[in-house]
Design a protein around this motif. Structure first.
Motif, PDB file in Angstrom:
ATOM      1  N   VAL A  32       0.832  -1.207   0.000  1.00  0.00           N
ATOM      2  CA  VAL A  32       0.000   0.000   0.000  1.00  0.00           C
ATOM      3  C   VAL A  32       0.866   1.255   0.000  1.00  0.00           C
ATOM      4  O   VAL A  32       0.615   2.207  -0.766  1.00  0.00           O
ATOM      5  CB  VAL A  32      -0.947  -0.015   1.216  1.00  0.00           C
ATOM      6  CG1 VAL A  32      -1.710   1.301   1.320  1.00  0.00           C
ATOM      7  CG2 VAL A  32      -1.940  -1.168   1.108  1.00  0.00           C
ATOM      8  N   LEU A  33       1.906   1.279   0.840  1.00  0.00           N
ATOM      9  CA  LEU A  33       2.779   2.452   0.893  1.00  0.00           C
ATOM     10  C   LEU A  33       3.568   2.623  -0.413  1.00  0.00           C
ATOM     11  O   LEU A  33       3.796   3.751  -0.861  1.00  0.00           O
ATOM     12  CB  LEU A  33       3.745   2.329   2.073  1.00  0.00           C
ATOM     13  CG  LEU A  33       3.111   2.412   3.464  1.00  0.00           C
ATOM     14  CD1 LEU A  33       4.172   2.191   4.546  1.00  0.00           C
ATOM     15  CD2 LEU A  33       2.404   3.747   3.670  1.00  0.00           C
ATOM     16  N   HIS A  34       3.957   1.503  -1.017  1.00  0.00           N
ATOM     17  CA  HIS A  34       4.670   1.585  -2.289  1.00  0.00           C
ATOM     18  C   HIS A  34       3.795   2.173  -3.380  1.00  0.00           C
ATOM     19  O   HIS A  34       4.245   3.028  -4.174  1.00  0.00           O
ATOM     20  CB  HIS A  34       5.153   0.187  -2.694  1.00  0.00           C
ATOM     21  CG  HIS A  34       5.741   0.132  -4.067  1.00  0.00           C
ATOM     22  ND1 HIS A  34       5.020  -0.308  -5.171  1.00  0.00           N
ATOM     23  CD2 HIS A  34       6.958   0.477  -4.541  1.00  0.00           C
ATOM     24  CE1 HIS A  34       5.782  -0.239  -6.238  1.00  0.00           C
ATOM     25  NE2 HIS A  34       6.949   0.225  -5.900  1.00  0.00           N
ATOM     26  N   MET A  35       2.547   1.752  -3.446  1.00  0.00           N
ATOM     27  CA  MET A  35       1.635   2.302  -4.449  1.00  0.00           C
ATOM     28  C   MET A  35       1.360   3.774  -4.197  1.00  0.00           C
ATOM     29  O   MET A  35       1.260   4.573  -5.139  1.00  0.00           O
ATOM     30  CB  MET A  35       0.341   1.490  -4.466  1.00  0.00           C
ATOM     31  CG  MET A  35       0.484   0.120  -5.093  1.00  0.00           C
ATOM     32  SD  MET A  35      -1.088  -0.741  -5.362  1.00  0.00           S
ATOM     33  CE  MET A  35      -1.448  -1.249  -3.693  1.00  0.00           C
ATOM     34  N   LEU A  36       1.255   4.154  -2.904  1.00  0.00           N
ATOM     35  CA  LEU A  36       1.018   5.564  -2.575  1.00  0.00           C
ATOM     36  C   LEU A  36       2.189   6.434  -3.006  1.00  0.00           C
ATOM     37  O   LEU A  36       1.997   7.488  -3.644  1.00  0.00           O
ATOM     38  CB  LEU A  36       0.775   5.693  -1.069  1.00  0.00           C
ATOM     39  CG  LEU A  36       0.597   7.125  -0.535  1.00  0.00           C
ATOM     40  CD1 LEU A  36      -0.632   7.774  -1.147  1.00  0.00           C
ATOM     41  CD2 LEU A  36       0.492   7.110   0.994  1.00  0.00           C
ATOM     42  N   CYS A  37       3.407   6.018  -2.682  1.00  0.00           N
ATOM     43  CA  CYS A  37       4.591   6.788  -3.071  1.00  0.00           C
ATOM     44  C   CYS A  37       4.754   6.826  -4.583  1.00  0.00           C
ATOM     45  O   CYS A  37       5.151   7.864  -5.153  1.00  0.00           O
ATOM     46  CB  CYS A  37       5.835   6.184  -2.422  1.00  0.00           C
ATOM     47  SG  CYS A  37       5.881   6.305  -0.610  1.00  0.00           S
ATOM     48  N   THR A  38       4.448   5.716  -5.249  1.00  0.00           N
ATOM     49  CA  THR A  38       4.566   5.687  -6.713  1.00  0.00           C
ATOM     50  C   THR A  38       3.582   6.649  -7.361  1.00  0.00           C
ATOM     51  O   THR A  38       3.933   7.369  -8.316  1.00  0.00           O
ATOM     52  CB  THR A  38       4.326   4.264  -7.227  1.00  0.00           C
ATOM     53  OG1 THR A  38       5.276   3.373  -6.636  1.00  0.00           O
ATOM     54  CG2 THR A  38       4.458   4.194  -8.735  1.00  0.00           C
ATOM     55  N   CYS A  39       2.360   6.683  -6.874  1.00  0.00           N
ATOM     56  CA  CYS A  39       1.370   7.614  -7.421  1.00  0.00           C
ATOM     57  C   CYS A  39       1.794   9.067  -7.210  1.00  0.00           C
ATOM     58  O   CYS A  39       1.589   9.919  -8.086  1.00  0.00           O
ATOM     59  CB  CYS A  39       0.005   7.370  -6.779  1.00  0.00           C
ATOM     60  SG  CYS A  39      -0.786   5.828  -7.282  1.00  0.00           S
ATOM     61  N   LYS A  40       2.414   9.348  -6.067  1.00  0.00           N
ATOM     62  CA  LYS A  40       2.881  10.713  -5.813  1.00  0.00           C
ATOM     63  C   LYS A  40       4.004  11.088  -6.773  1.00  0.00           C
ATOM     64  O   LYS A  40       4.023  12.208  -7.326  1.00  0.00           O
ATOM     65  CB  LYS A  40       3.362  10.825  -4.363  1.00  0.00           C
ATOM     66  CG  LYS A  40       3.787  12.241  -3.976  1.00  0.00           C
ATOM     67  CD  LYS A  40       2.635  13.213  -4.115  1.00  0.00           C
ATOM     68  CE  LYS A  40       3.046  14.612  -3.693  1.00  0.00           C
ATOM     69  NZ  LYS A  40       1.939  15.606  -3.882  1.00  0.00           N
ATOM     70  N   LEU A  41       4.946  10.174  -6.985  1.00  0.00           N
ATOM     71  CA  LEU A  41       6.031  10.445  -7.920  1.00  0.00           C
ATOM     72  C   LEU A  41       5.506  10.674  -9.333  1.00  0.00           C
ATOM     73  O   LEU A  41       5.955  11.583 -10.048  1.00  0.00           O
ATOM     74  CB  LEU A  41       7.029   9.289  -7.909  1.00  0.00           C
ATOM     75  CG  LEU A  41       7.926   9.161  -6.675  1.00  0.00           C
ATOM     76  CD1 LEU A  41       8.712   7.849  -6.723  1.00  0.00           C
ATOM     77  CD2 LEU A  41       8.882  10.340  -6.584  1.00  0.00           C
ATOM     78  N   TRP A  42       4.539   9.864  -9.742  1.00  0.00           N
ATOM     79  CA  TRP A  42       4.019  10.004 -11.101  1.00  0.00           C
ATOM     80  C   TRP A  42       3.130  11.228 -11.250  1.00  0.00           C
ATOM     81  O   TRP A  42       2.956  11.735 -12.362  1.00  0.00           O
ATOM     82  CB  TRP A  42       3.275   8.738 -11.509  1.00  0.00           C
ATOM     83  CG  TRP A  42       4.228   7.698 -11.986  1.00  0.00           C
ATOM     84  CD1 TRP A  42       4.892   6.773 -11.252  1.00  0.00           C
ATOM     85  CD2 TRP A  42       4.665   7.525 -13.337  1.00  0.00           C
ATOM     86  NE1 TRP A  42       5.717   6.015 -12.053  1.00  0.00           N
ATOM     87  CE2 TRP A  42       5.600   6.452 -13.333  1.00  0.00           C
ATOM     88  CE3 TRP A  42       4.367   8.149 -14.543  1.00  0.00           C
ATOM     89  CZ2 TRP A  42       6.221   6.006 -14.486  1.00  0.00           C
ATOM     90  CZ3 TRP A  42       4.993   7.702 -15.693  1.00  0.00           C
ATOM     91  CH2 TRP A  42       5.907   6.643 -15.663  1.00  0.00           C
ATOM     92  N   SER A  43       2.562  11.722 -10.167  1.00  0.00           N
ATOM     93  CA  SER A  43       1.827  12.985 -10.262  1.00  0.00           C
ATOM     94  C   SER A  43       2.774  14.130 -10.571  1.00  0.00           C
ATOM     95  O   SER A  43       2.408  15.094 -11.263  1.00  0.00           O
ATOM     96  CB  SER A  43       1.088  13.244  -8.948  1.00  0.00           C
ATOM     97  OG  SER A  43       2.001  13.477  -7.881  1.00  0.00           O
ATOM     98  N   TRP A  44       4.025  14.058 -10.075  1.00  0.00           N
ATOM     99  CA  TRP A  44       5.028  15.068 -10.421  1.00  0.00           C
ATOM    100  C   TRP A  44       5.537  14.882 -11.844  1.00  0.00           C
ATOM    101  O   TRP A  44       5.866  15.856 -12.522  1.00  0.00           O
ATOM    102  CB  TRP A  44       6.202  14.992  -9.437  1.00  0.00           C
ATOM    103  CG  TRP A  44       5.858  15.459  -8.062  1.00  0.00           C
ATOM    104  CD1 TRP A  44       4.933  16.403  -7.728  1.00  0.00           C
ATOM    105  CD2 TRP A  44       6.433  15.007  -6.830  1.00  0.00           C
ATOM    106  NE1 TRP A  44       4.882  16.567  -6.362  1.00  0.00           N
ATOM    107  CE2 TRP A  44       5.799  15.726  -5.783  1.00  0.00           C
ATOM    108  CE3 TRP A  44       7.417  14.080  -6.499  1.00  0.00           C
ATOM    109  CZ2 TRP A  44       6.129  15.540  -4.447  1.00  0.00           C
ATOM    110  CZ3 TRP A  44       7.741  13.893  -5.172  1.00  0.00           C
ATOM    111  CH2 TRP A  44       7.108  14.609  -4.147  1.00  0.00           C
ATOM    112  N   ILE A  45       5.612  13.633 -12.282  1.00  0.00           N
ATOM    113  CA  ILE A  45       6.120  13.374 -13.628  1.00  0.00           C
ATOM    114  C   ILE A  45       5.157  13.905 -14.690  1.00  0.00           C
ATOM    115  O   ILE A  45       5.555  14.607 -15.624  1.00  0.00           O
ATOM    116  CB  ILE A  45       6.375  11.868 -13.823  1.00  0.00           C
ATOM    117  CG1 ILE A  45       7.578  11.417 -12.984  1.00  0.00           C
ATOM    118  CG2 ILE A  45       6.612  11.541 -15.298  1.00  0.00           C
ATOM    119  CD1 ILE A  45       7.836   9.930 -13.038  1.00  0.00           C
ATOM    120  N   VAL A  46       3.873  13.564 -14.571  1.00  0.00           N
ATOM    121  CA  VAL A  46       2.905  13.968 -15.596  1.00  0.00           C
ATOM    122  C   VAL A  46       2.593  15.456 -15.539  1.00  0.00           C
ATOM    123  O   VAL A  46       2.005  16.003 -16.476  1.00  0.00           O
ATOM    124  CB  VAL A  46       1.595  13.151 -15.460  1.00  0.00           C
ATOM    125  CG1 VAL A  46       1.859  11.670 -15.624  1.00  0.00           C
ATOM    126  CG2 VAL A  46       0.922  13.420 -14.108  1.00  0.00           C
TER     127      VAL A  46
END
Length: 328
Positions: free
Chosen positions: A154-168
């Motif tokens: 769950v924490l990995h998916m949360l951090c990944t979504c945050k990183l990709w929000s900065w990417i896009v």
């Protein structure tokens, strides 16, 4: 096997290149097929044992822990997870290299990408722990592995979504936008199914109602499936890459360093006869002017790779006419 001399350039090149899309599909299909096989075999040959609980009420679906603790289901599950664990570590390293390249000058994003990498490793280790220590052997260890797996996931998916929000935010790529949207949806679905699974598990233990444990098992299946689908979004992230996906970038950076080392302090090739032995150094016989177009012609005459040639042509494209004062 092809042998190359020691110190050859070809010696350091990868011996095997696999399309990353194929690697992602294989990595996800191994646990998926293993899970389907374990549940089907448990329902067909071990129905009573796999659906039995301490409440002794009617249930219709086995939990994942019950399905993978029976024989031969446990060996099928261990085989599939064991094969897929190595590519999982490889994918985690690939994402860490990808984030490090995207956020090379941002400290917060670099720290979050490092945390995401550690959570990916922890998730895989927790999965291996709950796989190779079944609930019927050592329940406390199996339970700890399950908690580590779910929490890290769950924490990995949360951090990944945050990183990709900065990417896009600064990207115009349709593949990256699609990947981010799917990641966000799968993360929300995974959280919802996790909460439902906890609710049905507590309700079953408290009231011992018939069929409630089957709802818990169904939510558990969906939690695992959404987790697999989340990792499958690497299909969009590295769709045009080969495994390992960072090899092409490293080769380009290495070639860039070699090119820069050939340039002098003023940005011009030093000692052309020494740097490029296949070409003789040309000395002017009289006072003449050397223009940027002449330098570009000399660059094209050398056997460069496309990347190096384009870099040098861009470097010398805006150089004005230079007068050669030393005359022979």
């Amino acid at each position: 096997m092809q042998q190359v001399p020691y110190g050859s350039v070809d010696r350091d090149k990868p011996l095997l290149r696999v399309p990353f899309t194929r690697l992602a599909v294989i990595t996800v299909c191994l646990p998926l097929l293993g899970l389907i096989a374990c549940v089907v075999l448990a329902l067909l040959y071990h129905y009573n044992d796999s659906t039995y609980t301490h409440c002794q009420v009617a249930n219709y679906l086995p939990s994942i822990s019950a399905a993978i603790s029976l024989t031969p289901e446990r060996y099928i599950w261990r085989f599939s997870i064991g094969l897929h664990s190595a590519p999982r570590f490889l994918v985690a390293a690939a994402y860490f290299s990808f984030y490090r390249g995207r956020f090379s000058r941002r400290l917060t994003e670099q720290l979050l990408s490092g945390l995401t990498f550690l959570l990916a490793l922890s998730e895989n280790v927790g999965l291996l722990l709950l796989t190779y220590v079944s609930s019927t052997e050592t329940y406390s260890v199996h339970k700890s592995g399950f908690i580590v797996f779910i929490g890290s996931s769950v924490l990995h998916m949360l951090c990944t979504c945050k990183l990709w929000s900065w990417i896009v935010k600064y990207s115009l790529s349709s593949e990256e936008m699609m990947s981010y949207r799917q990641k966000r949806r799968l993360f929300l679905f995974n959280c919802c199914f996790c909460l439902l699974a906890v609710y049905f598990y507590r309700r079953h233990n408290k009231y011992c109602e018939a069929g409630i444990y089957s709802f818990f098992a169904g939510c558990e299946y969906l939690v695992v499936l959404t987790n697999m689908a989340f990792h499958m979004t690497a299909y969009w992230d590295f769709g045009g890459s080969e495994a390992p996906p960072w090899s092409a970038e490293e080769e380009k950076n290495e070639e860039l360093n070699v090119t820069q080392s050939m340039l002098g302090p003023e940005g011009f090739p030093e000692g052309s006869a020494r740097q490029f032995p296949q070409h003789k150094e040309v000395k002017p016989s009289s006072c003449q002017a050397t223009s940027s177009s002449h330098i570009q012609d000399q660059i094209k005459a050398v056997s460069w790779s496309p990347f190096t040639e384009n870099l040098l042509l861009q470097t010398f494209s805006n150089i004005p006419t230079i007068s050669m004062h030393s005359c022979v």
